[in-house]
Design an enzyme around this catalytic site. Sequence first.
Site, PDB file in Angstrom:
ATOM      1  N   SER A 177      -5.455   0.563  -9.642  1.00 37.39           N
ATOM      2  CA  SER A 177      -4.674   1.160  -8.557  1.00 37.39           C
ATOM      3  C   SER A 177      -5.523   1.609  -7.379  1.00 37.39           C
ATOM      4  O   SER A 177      -5.045   1.622  -6.256  1.00 37.39           O
ATOM      5  CB  SER A 177      -3.851   2.329  -9.095  1.00 37.39           C
ATOM      6  OG  SER A 177      -4.682   3.267  -9.747  1.00 37.39           O
ATOM      7  N   HIS A 205       0.914  -2.269 -10.286  1.00 42.21           N
ATOM      8  CA  HIS A 205       0.606  -2.878  -8.985  1.00 42.21           C
ATOM      9  C   HIS A 205       0.624  -4.401  -9.017  1.00 42.21           C
ATOM     10  O   HIS A 205       0.363  -5.045  -8.003  1.00 42.21           O
ATOM     11  CB  HIS A 205      -0.749  -2.379  -8.472  1.00 42.21           C
ATOM     12  CG  HIS A 205      -0.779  -0.899  -8.278  1.00 42.21           C
ATOM     13  ND1 HIS A 205      -0.292  -0.283  -7.155  1.00 42.21           N
ATOM     14  CD2 HIS A 205      -1.182   0.096  -9.109  1.00 42.21           C
ATOM     15  CE1 HIS A 205      -0.417   1.022  -7.275  1.00 42.21           C
ATOM     16  NE2 HIS A 205      -0.956   1.282  -8.463  1.00 42.21           N
ATOM     17  N   LYS A 236       7.226   0.741  -7.046  1.00 42.00           N
ATOM     18  CA  LYS A 236       6.235   0.222  -6.100  1.00 42.00           C
ATOM     19  C   LYS A 236       6.788  -1.042  -5.430  1.00 42.00           C
ATOM     20  O   LYS A 236       7.696  -0.936  -4.619  1.00 42.00           O
ATOM     21  CB  LYS A 236       4.912   0.063  -6.819  1.00 42.00           C
ATOM     22  CG  LYS A 236       4.369   1.476  -7.108  1.00 42.00           C
ATOM     23  CD  LYS A 236       3.211   1.599  -8.020  1.00 42.00           C
ATOM     24  CE  LYS A 236       2.866   3.084  -8.131  1.00 42.00           C
ATOM     25  NZ  LYS A 236       2.003   3.398  -9.256  1.00 42.00           N
TER      26      LYS A 236
HETATM   27  C1  PLP Z   1       1.831   4.697  -9.965  1.00 42.56           C
HETATM   28  C2  PLP Z   1       1.246   4.364 -11.289  1.00 42.56           C
HETATM   29  C3  PLP Z   1       1.806   4.865 -12.468  1.00 42.56           C
HETATM   30  C4  PLP Z   1       2.904   5.892 -12.448  1.00 42.56           C
HETATM   31  O1  PLP Z   1       4.119   5.308 -12.109  1.00 42.56           O
HETATM   32  P1  PLP Z   1       5.270   6.228 -11.504  1.00 42.56           P
HETATM   33  O2  PLP Z   1       6.501   5.420 -11.675  1.00 42.56           O
HETATM   34  O3  PLP Z   1       4.899   6.445 -10.072  1.00 42.56           O
HETATM   35  O4  PLP Z   1       5.268   7.491 -12.310  1.00 42.56           O
HETATM   36  C5  PLP Z   1       1.301   4.432 -13.658  1.00 42.56           C
HETATM   37  N1  PLP Z   1       0.266   3.563 -13.713  1.00 42.56           N
HETATM   38  C6  PLP Z   1      -0.309   3.075 -12.597  1.00 42.56           C
HETATM   39  C7  PLP Z   1      -1.445   2.110 -12.713  1.00 42.56           C
HETATM   40  C8  PLP Z   1       0.149   3.476 -11.344  1.00 42.56           C
HETATM   41  O5  PLP Z   1      -0.435   3.026 -10.246  1.00 42.56           O
END
Ligand code: PLP
Length: 390
Positions: A177, A205, A236
């Site tokens: 991330s 991602h 995302k």
């Molecule tokens: C954003 C993210 C999460 C958390 O997801 P949310 O739905 O925002 O709680 C988990 N793992 C990774 C790698 C992330 O980038």
Amino acid sequence: MIRTVQNELEMIRNRGLLRSTRLVSGRQAARVICNGLDVLMLCSNNYLGLADHPALAAASMKAIEQYGTSSGASRLVSGTMELHERLEQAVATFKKSETALIFNSGHAANTGIIPALVGRGDVVFSDRLNHASIIDGILLSRARLVRYPHNDVHALARLMDEHSAGRCLIVSDGVFSMDGDIAPLKELAALKRSHGALLMIDDAHGCGVLGEQGRGSAELLGVGDEVDIQMGTFGKALGSFGAYAAVSAELRDLLINRARSFIFSTSLPPSVLAASQAAVEIVQAEEGDQLRERLHANTRFFRDSLVAAGFSIPDGTTQIVPLIIGPTDTTMQFSEALLAEGLFAQGIRPPTVPEGTSRLRFTLMATHIRSDLAAAVECICTVGRRLGVV
Ligand SMILES: *Cc1c(COP(=O)(O)O)cnc(C)c1O
């Protein structure tokens, strides 16, 4: 010294690590109004621009009219709604898995899934740069945490030979991330096989962005069938909210019985489920292909322009582009100066990234306009020179 809230905050501030939120007005789009200023958004994970897509909004409004605004309770209490079931079927088809289970967020998925799979006496092998929610899940599980150097499969193999008691789980981000690189999933799958371990990939991602029809990093690297738990998020690239685990029917049953974030939390409401459903359909359709093409073209342009301007960025191909500065204070000054010039790029500092690797984390979107990106690189260059980092 007595640790009061005030001196706790003072300690954080003195280390240059005090965080606060910025007010953004209007929609999350390629340009937003931040502190009253029209700025280019360069730090959102809304990679395909679906967060303000009319089809998602329409699906959401229709679901509210038909089903109301809340699911009422945990699915084990007041029941699974048709929308939960429909979305899980859509995700299983999309991910080519036997079944899927919806979680309330990516954080809730990771903190629910990992303790459902391993416990005291077991071992979890976790990449050093894995997302914080994975670490939280491992800590909650009480299994032994063995961290391996980033993407280093040889070191992982040695560690797996050394620690072989109990059940073993390998867990990794699919796309990291804060670094934007992709995990060596083929090699991780081979180690999982040779050591009889489980393999879990967090594709927050990669989902919607990588691989055929946006099926994610495991599909891109040809190991879709070998990953036991493919976790991904709707918040995302998919422009909605929540998360899923694409798993076998057996694992799904185990998660329903053991994952505390699934059992003890009110399930996602109709509006959110319907938006996710619309997004899963769009990413697999021709529109999804077009959006991914634009995202990848914008990414190539931005990465190449930064390099041509004299910046050194880690090798990579994804829409997450880290510009590592090092010191936290310079990084935050850089971010502030860019915002004053109309560029919203967040500075990322410890504990989100390791000490000494504070960075600007740029993220590209399909909906960015080329001329905006060209102007952004020029501006980053000017500010970078002023601060002496290029
Ligand atoms: C954003 C993210 C999460 C958390 O997801 P949310 O739905 O925002 O709680 C988990 N793992 C990774 C790698 C992330 O980038």
